[in-house]
Scaffold this active site. Sequence first.
Site, PDB file in Angstrom:
ATOM      1  CE1 TYR A   1      23.838-112.314  14.790  1.00  0.00           C
ATOM      2  CE2 TYR A   1      25.927-113.377  14.284  1.00  0.00           C
ATOM      3  CZ  TYR A   1      24.567-113.455  14.487  1.00  0.00           C
ATOM      4  OH  TYR A   1      23.936-114.663  14.399  1.00  0.00           O
TER       5      TYR A   1
ATOM      6  CG  ASP B   1      49.048-121.971  32.979  1.00  0.00           C
ATOM      7  OD1 ASP B   1      47.935-121.594  32.553  1.00  0.00           O
ATOM      8  OD2 ASP B   1      49.882-122.578  32.291  1.00  0.00           O
TER       9      ASP B   1
ATOM     10  CB  CYS C   1      50.991-156.537   2.933  1.00  0.00           C
ATOM     11  SG  CYS C   1      49.342-156.878   3.564  1.00  0.00           S
TER      12      CYS C   1
ATOM     13  CE  LYS D   1      23.887-115.443   6.363  1.00  0.00           C
ATOM     14  NZ  LYS D   1      24.165-116.802   6.738  1.00  0.00           N
TER      15      LYS D   1
ATOM     16  CD  GLU E   1      26.961-106.775  11.651  1.00  0.00           C
ATOM     17  OE1 GLU E   1      26.594-107.960  11.814  1.00  0.00           O
ATOM     18  OE2 GLU E   1      26.474-105.821  12.263  1.00  0.00           O
TER      19      GLU E   1
ATOM     20  CB  CYS F   1      46.498-155.317   1.756  1.00  0.00           C
ATOM     21  SG  CYS F   1      47.534-153.919   2.198  1.00  0.00           S
TER      22      CYS F   1
ATOM     23  NE  ARG G   1      17.298-118.248  13.713  1.00  0.00           N
ATOM     24  CZ  ARG G   1      16.541-118.943  12.871  1.00  0.00           C
ATOM     25  NH1 ARG G   1      16.755-120.226  12.714  1.00  0.00           N
ATOM     26  NH2 ARG G   1      15.571-118.367  12.203  1.00  0.00           N
TER      27      ARG G   1
ATOM     28  CB  CYS H   1      45.366-154.285   5.383  1.00  0.00           C
ATOM     29  SG  CYS H   1      46.747-155.416   5.568  1.00  0.00           S
TER      30      CYS H   1
ATOM     31  CG  ASP I   1      28.973-121.296   7.339  1.00  0.00           C
ATOM     32  OD1 ASP I   1      27.836-121.428   7.840  1.00  0.00           O
ATOM     33  OD2 ASP I   1      29.418-122.030   6.449  1.00  0.00           O
TER      34      ASP I   1
ATOM     35  CE  LYS J   1      23.170-117.540   2.970  1.00  0.00           C
ATOM     36  NZ  LYS J   1      22.447-118.709   2.647  1.00  0.00           N
TER      37      LYS J   1
ATOM     38  CB  CYS K   1      50.192-154.512   6.512  1.00  0.00           C
ATOM     39  SG  CYS K   1      50.012-153.360   5.147  1.00  0.00           S
TER      40      CYS K   1
END
Length: 666
Positions: free
Chosen positions: A222, A38, A407, A115, A113, A404, A136, A422, A117, A310, A427
């Site tokens: 990749y 920093d 209460c 995959k 490799e 509720c 993409r 509520c 997500d 997959k 409450c």
Amino acid sequence: MTRDEAKQRIQALQDELHQYNYEYHVLDNPTVSDDYYDKTFRELINLEDEYPEFQTADSPTQRVGAEPLDQFVKVDHNVPMLSLGNAFNAQELRDFDRRVKERVGDQVRYVCELKIDGLAVSLLYENGQFVRGATRGDGKTGEDITQNLKTVKSIPLKIREEETIEVRGEVFMPKRSFLALNEARESNSEEPFANPRNAAAGSLRQLDPKIAARRNLDIFLYSVGEWEAATTASHSERLKYMKELGFKTNPETETFESIEDVIQFTEDWTVKRHELDYEIDGIVIKVDSIDLQERLGFTAKSPRWAIAYKFPAEEAVTTLHDIELSVGRTGAVTPTAILEPVQVAGTTVQRASLHNEDLIIEKDIRLHDTVIIKKAGDIIPEVVRVVTDERTGNEQVFRMPENCPECGEPLEQPGGEVAWRCVNPNCPAQLKEGLIHFVSRNAMNIDGLGEKVIEQLFDHELIQTIADLYKLTPDDLLPLERMGQKSVDNLLKAIETSKDNSLERLLFGLGIRFVGSKAADTLAAQFGTMDALMEADKDDFEAVPDIGDKMAASIATYFEQDQVKQLIDELKSLGLNMTYLGEIVEASEDSPFYDKTVVITGKFTDMNRQDIKAQIEALGGQVTGSVSKKTDILIAGDDAGSKYDKAVDLNVSIWDEAQLLETLEA
Ligand code: IVH
């Protein structure tokens, strides 16, 4: 320091910070403390401020700070970004292997490799500098999201060779960051993201890069896209070279000679994947040799030299025993499915959030139904659907109660929201949740006051409001279960210490709707004291960067309530600190705004308000919302209204935009 010395120092600091950044975010192996980082970063900011001519686009200071865009610009991918064919079992992988070998013979090596997500992106470097990042899109045309990608700390702004190269990879959000983000969103009454992928996508789609900057995104590279000076003969060598250039590549990649080993790799990761801090949805298998890749070529949609295995979707069948309702801090009533415990994606699941009544109706979920469960984004259990074939006729339709559950006051659906709320401010469930929030880590951070203890104190009627916490005595606490003298002493000490917290903690702890800890920080730094916050109006809040109109309105309404005014008074008299203790940016004493209180009003042509404010603050001024005797300067744009009149009355110095620009440029 001479100009030449400044130039050299800036260069040295940039290099040093690039290296620290690389060690921390790419290698995951920091070599200096956060404090030192920093300090070095601030030195660079200050020098670049003083000598802007030596600030380069790839400076580590240039990750955030770009202005929000109006829209994204389209980018054509000269080398299309293709998708992959899929394989769902071992046999389909053997078929892939056979097809490859039929075309190019038996000597084939495969790179496997993970995959990832996330979202595929392209990063373009020219002469070693990061110049453009794109999504993409449809594979041929994507969108320019350079500003957002610059905020991803593991993306180098500069690589180790003056290479012109386009690389591709997947941006993702680590699971831990995703959980923290959703927790924060829920505590601000914002809709949580369904999974890390959506959270990452949502972050990259923002026109304002400040949002992506806060989202803790990461990347694995990749593949190589356009690269005229290509020198490598295999995919694995390319990965190695990308790593040498300073890119983050995935460490789990392996190379195999036989498809059976590839299959073993997919099976191992089917089990191991839950241990990773990021989500993967399969394994990508690529022919290693570039020569063979070229010989194999492409079908209409995808390369013949690669395939995506997959993982099977992990779902489980179980019984829904009950629907439990809980009342949150903001009064929202959330239904949760109580399930027969079942294993899904590596853990036992026995509860799943049903979010709101609409979802229960839409999926027609009934008590005692047989349901299919999965983990959304591998993490959050959810009910996918009901197996209606299993219905016996004993299932019961669920109805939201009219009152509720805590209460007994009537529930409401304010402003067309899906959530039932509520709205009784007293409450007990809301009060209790509010107290749990108040003492939590990002709020007042009171050690020893966990959820359990708060519940105990609340149920014994020792506390009802925040102020009550500060009135607790040893006599109140000692009779409680699991409370010895020592824990009582420690607890009271922790409560006492929390009185000295900086304003932002208190502000966040109050639990104002839509005000998360980041916003509380910004507001506290901006207004400095609780009094200033209480005097400000909606417009003043809106003038603060990152505070939108919904939040501004909520804060203004909150402070208008008599109950709140009383609470703050009470907290003051109990000795709680009401000022911001954070670091104020240092500025030179010769700056025209040093130690000046400035108010900005009206419309400006050449600059926007946020910029003006940021620049004045960087020069040591304090920007406040309303004109008072303490105001030194009013910056008045066109159509300045009542603030202008008041400044005239109070004899405050008034500047127009031209004078401001002249001063800033001086
Ligand atoms: S290679 C032609 N490698 O999966 C090469 N893709 O359906 C195409 N993905 O769009 C990409 N991890 O978003 C490749 N290690 C990896 C990947 C990967 C994730 C994604 C990527 C791509 C999709 C392929």
